[in-house]
Design an enzyme around this catalytic site. Structure first.
Site, PDB file in Angstrom:
ATOM      1  N   LYS A   1      18.525  -3.761 113.332  1.00 16.24           N
ATOM      2  CA  LYS A   1      18.691  -5.138 112.868  1.00 16.24           C
ATOM      3  C   LYS A   1      20.008  -5.305 112.099  1.00 16.24           C
ATOM      4  CE  LYS A   1      15.210  -7.403 114.504  1.00 16.24           C
ATOM      5  NZ  LYS A   1      15.443  -8.540 115.439  1.00 16.24           N
TER       6      LYS A   1
ATOM      7  N   SER B   1      15.879  -9.076 109.648  1.00 14.12           N
ATOM      8  CA  SER B   1      14.686  -8.610 108.938  1.00 14.12           C
ATOM      9  C   SER B   1      15.055  -8.119 107.558  1.00 14.12           C
ATOM     10  CB  SER B   1      14.035  -7.471 109.735  1.00 14.12           C
ATOM     11  OG  SER B   1      13.058  -6.809 108.960  1.00 14.12           O
TER      12      SER B   1
ATOM     13  N   TYR C   1      14.341   0.886 113.202  1.00 15.28           N
ATOM     14  CA  TYR C   1      14.179  -0.565 113.363  1.00 15.28           C
ATOM     15  C   TYR C   1      15.143  -1.312 112.438  1.00 15.28           C
ATOM     16  CZ  TYR C   1      12.350  -5.240 112.647  1.00 15.28           C
ATOM     17  OH  TYR C   1      12.249  -6.596 112.510  1.00 15.28           O
TER      18      TYR C   1
END
Length: 325
Positions: A145, A117, A141
């Protein structure tokens, strides 16, 4: 070649599965159906229901289907939820990935494509974000990643896997109405939801240092993203492909106000956006450099922002009858 796609019944996963099947690839999908929709999958795809962190299941699937490459999309992906539940995100996105990689190595699979991402970059103050831009994620998050990328690369180096990490920017649109995003977590469906209820779309902050004062982002059609996965998967088929880390975007910025204007035109709504206070962590501008993926693979995004909005609206109306404002 048989490709295993984890999370393949999800919004992005189903597009990747369809693109790969249409190109003649054999595909098996592993999905726990927590957010996946089975009807999205082509008939040619075998679906196995279960978790991508279930080692015994993974061992069976990799062996039974003679899997030779993995596209790993299964993950938790809501920024706000990751702040509230960091342990859940690290368990699912990092510990779960470690289990999958252990199974991949044990099965002798030699190709691994990881769904990363643009969140790994955080909020860099640059005109174009390249793959060399420092990675400074600002939420759990993005951290998971980035940690996932490290784990994938280290495993590839240690065990002779050809690997790729794809850093997605803002994904929108649908290749067909039935494949549309059914969640309301991204800006396009969020604006659709407001309009469907007769409410004006929201813009968070209009005093940024940009031409119209609103944030600028890079949007990519999900069908283009799926084609990028196919191109990368085929590169990993080549002997000695090594490791690839690639941005996947259009390399063009669109402001939130410009996007709202397109959404108003496509939906036929005359409701003007309302401006609310800035949200914490929003960068004024986040636009990808797509030069590396073009140079490496000859891939470029082909679809416009208007095509994204039109196809997304068609899908929204299919899933929300009577939605037109």
């Amino acid at each position: 070649m048989t490709w295993l796609i984890t999370g393949g019944a999800g919004y992005i996963g189903a597009h990747v599965a369809r693109a790969m099947v249409a190109a003649g690839e054999r595909v098996v999908v592993l999905d726990d159906r927590s957010s996946g929709v089975v009807d999205r999958l082509p008939d040619a795809v075998t679906l196995v229901e279960g978790s991508a962190s279930d080692r015994a299941l993974l061992d069976r699937v990799l062996a039974d289907h003679a899997v030779s490459g993995v596209v790993h999309l299964a993950a938790k992906k809501q920024v706000g939820e990751s702040v509230e539940k960091p342990l859940l995100y690290y368990r699912e996105n990092v510990a779960g990935l470690a289990v999958l990689l252990e199974a991949v190595v044990a099965a002798g699979v030699r190709r691994f494509l990881f769904s990363s991402s643009a969140a790994v970059y955080g909020v860099p103050d640059v005109d174009l974000i390249t793959e060399e831009t420092p990675c400074l994620p600002i939420n759990p998050y993005g951290e998971t990643k980035l940690t996932g990328e490290w784990l994938v690369r280290a495993t590839g180096k240690a065990h002779g896997l050809s690997t790729a990490c794809l850093r997605y920017f803002n994904v929108a649109g649908a290749a067909a109405p039935e494949l549309a995003d059914t969640g309301v977590f991204n800006i396009v469906p969020m604006m659709f939801e407001r309009l469907t209820h007769g409410e004006a779309p929201r813009i968070f902050g209009d005093d940024y240092p940009t031409p119209d004062g609103t944030c600028i982002r890079d949007y990519i059609h999900v069908a283009d993203l799926a084609e990028a996965h196919l191109a990368v998967a085929r590169r990993l088929d080549e002997t000695g492909a090594g490791d690839l880390t690639l941005n996947v975007g259009r390399g063009e910025g669109v402001s939130v106000r410009e996007l709202a204007d397109v959404i108003g035109e496509v939906t036929g709504s005359d409701l003007k956006p309302v401006v609310e206070p800035r949200r914490a962590g929003d960068a004024p501008k986040a636009v990808a450099s797509a030069a590396r993926i073009t140079g490496e693979l000859g891939w470029t995004a082909r679809r416009s922002v208007r095509e994204m909005v039109e196809s997304a609206w068609e899908g929204w109306c299919l899933h929300h009858p009577g939605a037109r404002p």
